[in-house]
Design a protein around this motif. Structure first.
Motif, short mmCIF file in Angstrom:
data_model
loop_
_atom_site.label_atom_id
_atom_site.label_comp_id
_atom_site.label_asym_id
_atom_site.label_seq_id
_atom_site.Cartn_x
_atom_site.Cartn_y
_atom_site.Cartn_z
N ILE A 1 0.84 -1.21 0.00
CA ILE A 1 0.00 0.00 0.00
C ILE A 1 0.87 1.26 0.00
O ILE A 1 0.59 2.23 -0.72
N THR A 2 1.97 1.24 0.78
CA THR A 2 2.88 2.38 0.83
C THR A 2 3.49 2.66 -0.53
O THR A 2 3.55 3.81 -0.99
N LEU A 3 3.95 1.62 -1.21
CA LEU A 3 4.57 1.80 -2.52
C LEU A 3 3.57 2.29 -3.56
O LEU A 3 3.91 3.12 -4.41
N GLU A 4 2.35 1.80 -3.50
CA GLU A 4 1.33 2.25 -4.46
C GLU A 4 1.05 3.73 -4.28
O GLU A 4 0.91 4.47 -5.27
N ARG A 5 0.99 4.18 -3.04
CA ARG A 5 0.77 5.61 -2.80
C ARG A 5 1.96 6.42 -3.27
O ARG A 5 1.82 7.51 -3.86
N VAL B 1 9.18 -1.46 -9.59
CA VAL B 1 9.89 -2.74 -9.60
C VAL B 1 9.88 -3.35 -8.20
O VAL B 1 9.70 -4.56 -8.03
N ARG B 2 10.09 -2.53 -7.18
CA ARG B 2 10.02 -3.03 -5.82
C ARG B 2 8.62 -3.57 -5.50
O ARG B 2 8.47 -4.56 -4.78
N LEU B 3 7.60 -2.91 -6.04
CA LEU B 3 6.23 -3.36 -5.82
C LEU B 3 6.03 -4.76 -6.40
O LEU B 3 5.33 -5.60 -5.80
#
Length: 535
Positions: free
Chosen positions: A186-190, A273-275
Motif C-alpha cells: 500500500i505504501t509503494l502504491e501511494r 519494480v520493488r512493488l
C-alpha cells in the motif's frame, strides 16, 4: 463483462438437474413443486462439483441471498473490496459486479444464479488468500513446494457456523511478515501515485568527497527513500556515506559506503519494480501458509544466508553459497525436516556429476580426479587400472564415485541432513573464499555454510550442555559419524527478494534465478493489477 452467474448451463450439469426432476416425479409435476429459485440455483451450481455438493447437502437453502443472510453477504463483499490490498486478482471475484447484480436481481431465477455466483466468489477468494493464486511448479520447476490447500467444503461450513467477519479476517497467512508486506504494498502504491523517488542518479560511481549534480541526485534519492535526513548538502559527506551503507545493508550489497556500479543500479531501481517484488513475496507467503516450527531453519536463497529461528527471532545466522544459475544446478525451494548431521562425511558424488564431469576427464586420463574412489555395485573400491573408461558412455558407466572423509572433502567436515528426493543438504566446504563474494551462486545445488561448526553447536545446544565438546569429540576421530537431532528441526529453503528485518525495514535482493520475474508474469496473466512504471 457478462456476470459469472449468467453463464450458460454446461451439458455436464444436465444429469444433476435431471436427478432433481426425477426425485419429484414427472417434469410437469416437478415444475409445480420446485421453485424457480431452486431450478436456477441447481442449474448454475451444476457447473461446479463442490458447489453442487454443498447445495445438495443443504436442500438448496440460501447462504447469501435470503432475508437472514445479510451479515454473511455484507462480510463477503467487504472482504472482496480489500482483495486488491493483498495483491489478488480482484476481477476474479469482482465485488462491484456482485453488488450490481444484487441490486439488479428481480426474479427468483436471478437470485438463484446470484447465490451460486457469490459462493463461487467466496471459494475463489478463500483459496487465493489462504494458499495462493498460482501452482508453483507450473510457474518454475525449481519451486517444488507443497501448497497446503484447504478443503473448500470445510471452509464453507466454518464460514456459516461462526462469525462471518472473523472467519474472513483469519483467512490470510498469520505470519507477521505477511501483514508487513501488505503494508509495504500500500505504501509503494501511494508513493508511485505521487511520483516515486524522483530522478535516478546519473553516475556509475560516487565516493565520499565527491560533489556535483550527480551527488545532489544521490542525496535527493536517499532522502526520498528514507535513508538520509533532510539536508541541503552538495557533497558526499559522512552523513551520505552512512546513508549509503544502510542502503547497501538492506539490499545485500557490500556495506563500504561507496556508491559503486552495483549500488547505483540498486538505488535507481524504481518503486514499481520493488512493488513487483512485494506482490511476488505475498504470493510466496500464501504458498507457505503453514506452521513453520517454533524452532526452524530458514535458508533464503536470494540473500545467500542460513538462519536458525527460535520463537520468531533469529538466534544464529551465517552466509551461504547456493546452486549455480544453470538449469540443472539451481537450488530448489521446498520445506522438509532436518533429522541428523554427519561429522567427517564421505562425499558420494551425484550420478550427474560423475558422468558429465568426471567420466570425460578419466577417459582422457585414467588417473584424473585421483582423490575420488571408484565404487562398484557391491560397494567395493575398484582400482583405476582395472577399468577401461573409454569402453563406457554416460549411460552405461557402471561405477559410482566417492570421496572419503578428509579436510579436503567437497562436503568439508560436516553435513546436515533432511533427506529429500533432490539430494539437497547443508554442508561445510573447503572453498572458504567464495563466502567473500557478493553474489554466491557456485554449488551444484546444495547449500554451503560459512560457519558450519557454529551452526552445529547451535543445533546441538538443545540436547547437550557441551555442544562444542560433543561435536569436536566426534570430529577428532576422523571417522564418519552420524549424530541424530533429538528434536528434528523444520528446514525451509525459500526465495524472497523482498522481506522485512526484525525492525520492520524492508530488504530487497536480486532475482538470482529469474524466478520472481516468471511468477510476476504469471500473476499478471492471472489478473493481478500492476503499477505504472516510474523512474
Amino acid at each position: 463483462m457478462t456476470p459469472a452467474f449468467y453463464r450458460p448451463l454446461r451439458l455436464s450439469a444436465a444429469p444433476l438437474f435431471l436427478s432433481i426432476i426425477l426425485s419429484f416425479g414427472s417434469p410437469d409435476h416437478a415444475q409445480a413443486q420446485i421453485s424457480p429459485f431452486t431450478q436456477a440455483l441447481a442449474a448454475a451450481a451444476g457447473q461446479d462439483d463442490t458447489i453442487s455438493a454443498f447445495y445438495r447437502a443443504r436442500d438448496y437453502r440460501t447462504l447469501w441471498t435470503g432475508a437472514a443472510d445479510a451479515e454473511r453477504r455484507n462480510a463477503l463483499l467487504s472482504a472482496l473490496l480489500t482483495a486488491g490490498d493483498h495483491g489478488l486478482p480482484v476481477r476474479r471475484y469482482d465485488p462491484a459486479e456482485l453488488m450490481a447484480a444484487l441490486q439488479a436481481a428481480v426474479t427468483e431465477g436471478d437470485r438463484g444464479r446470484l447465490e451460486v455466483a457469490m459462493t463461487r466468489a467466496f471459494l475463489d477468494y478463500a483459496r487465493d488468500i489462504q494458499t495462493g493464486i498460482l501452482v508453483p511448479a507450473k510457474v518454475d520447476a525449481g519451486i517444488v513446494r507443497e501448497v497446503p490447500l484447504r478443503d473448500p467444503l470445510a471452509n464453507l461450513a466454518a464460514f456459516e457456523s461462526g462469525s462471518p467477519t472473523a472467519f474472513l479476517k483469519n483467512l490470510p497467512p498469520k505470519d507477521p511478515e505477511y501483514a508487513r508486506l501488505v503494508k509495504e504494498k500500500i505504501t509503494l502504491e501511494r508513493l508511485i501515485a505521487t511520483g516515486g523517488w524522483g530522478p535516478s542518479v546519473p553516475a556509475e560511481k560516487l565516493a565520499p568527497g565527491a560533489s556535483g549534480a550527480a551527488v545532489v541526485a544521490l542525496r535527493d534519492r536517499l532522502m526520498a527513500m528514507g535513508y538520509l535526513r533532510r539536508t541541503a548538502t552538495g557533497s558526499y559527506d559522512a552523513a551520505m556515506e552512512n546513508a549509503v551503507q544502510e542502503f547497501q545493508r538492506h539490499h545485500g550489497l557490500e556495506a563500504d559506503g561507496v556508491a559503486g556500479i552495483s549500488t547505483i543500479e540498486e538505488i535507481n531501481v524504481g518503486p514499481d519494480v520493488r512493488l513487483r517484488s512485494i506482490l511476488v513475496a505475498l504470493e510466496r507467503e500464501r504458498w507457505m501458509n503453514i506452521p513453520r516450527g517454533q524452532r526452524h531453519i530458514w535458508v533464503n536463497l536470494t540473500d545467500f544466508s542460513a538462519k536458525i529461528v527460535d520463537d520468531g527471532k533469529t538466534t544464529f545466522a551465517t552466509r551461504s553459497v547456493i546452486g549455480k544459475d544453470v538449469p540443472d544446478q539451481r537450488s530448489p525451494e521446498f520445506s522438509d525436516v532436518m533429522d541428523y548431521m554427519v561429522i567427517n562425511p564421505s562425499w558420494n558424488v551425484p550420478r550427474s556429476i560423475t558422468t558429465k564431469e568426471y567420466l570425460p576427464l578419466m577417459q582422457r586420463n585414467p588417473g584424473a580426479a585421483g582423490h575420488l574412489q571408484l565404487i562398484d555395485s557391491r560397494g567395493r573400491v575398484v582400482p583405476r587400472g582395472a577399468v577401461n573408461f573409454n569402453a563406457y558412455s554416460a549411460r552405461t558407466f557402471p561405477f559410482s564415485m566417492r570421496q572419503p572423509p578428509s579436510d579436503g572433502n567437497a562436503l568439508g567436515l560436516v553435513k546436515f541432513m533432511f533427506p529429500n528426493q533432490w539430494n539437497i543438504y547443508l554442508h561445510d566446504t573447503p572453498s572458504k573464499s567464495l563466502f567473500d563474494r557478493e553474489v554466491r551462486a557456485f554449488s551444484h545445488g546444495c547449500i554451503r555454510l560459512a560457519d558450519p561448526f557454529d551452526f552445529a553447536y547451535a543445533l546441538l545446544a538443545k540436547q547437550t550442555d557441551d555442544p562444542e565438546g560433543l561435536f569436536q569429540g566426534h570430529l577428532k576421530t576422523g571417522r564418519e559419524t552420524v549424530v541424530n537431532l533429538e528434536q528434528p528441526v523444520p528446514v525451509h529453503l525459500v526465495y524472497f527478494t523482498a522481506y522485512s528485518s526484525a525492525k520492520g525495514q524492508m530488504n530487497y535482493r536480486r532475482d538470482v534465478y529469474g524466478r520472481d520475474q516468471r511468477i510476476y508474469e504469471a500473476l499478471e496473466q492471472a489478473g493481478v493489477a500492476s503499477a505504472p512504471v516510474q523512474g
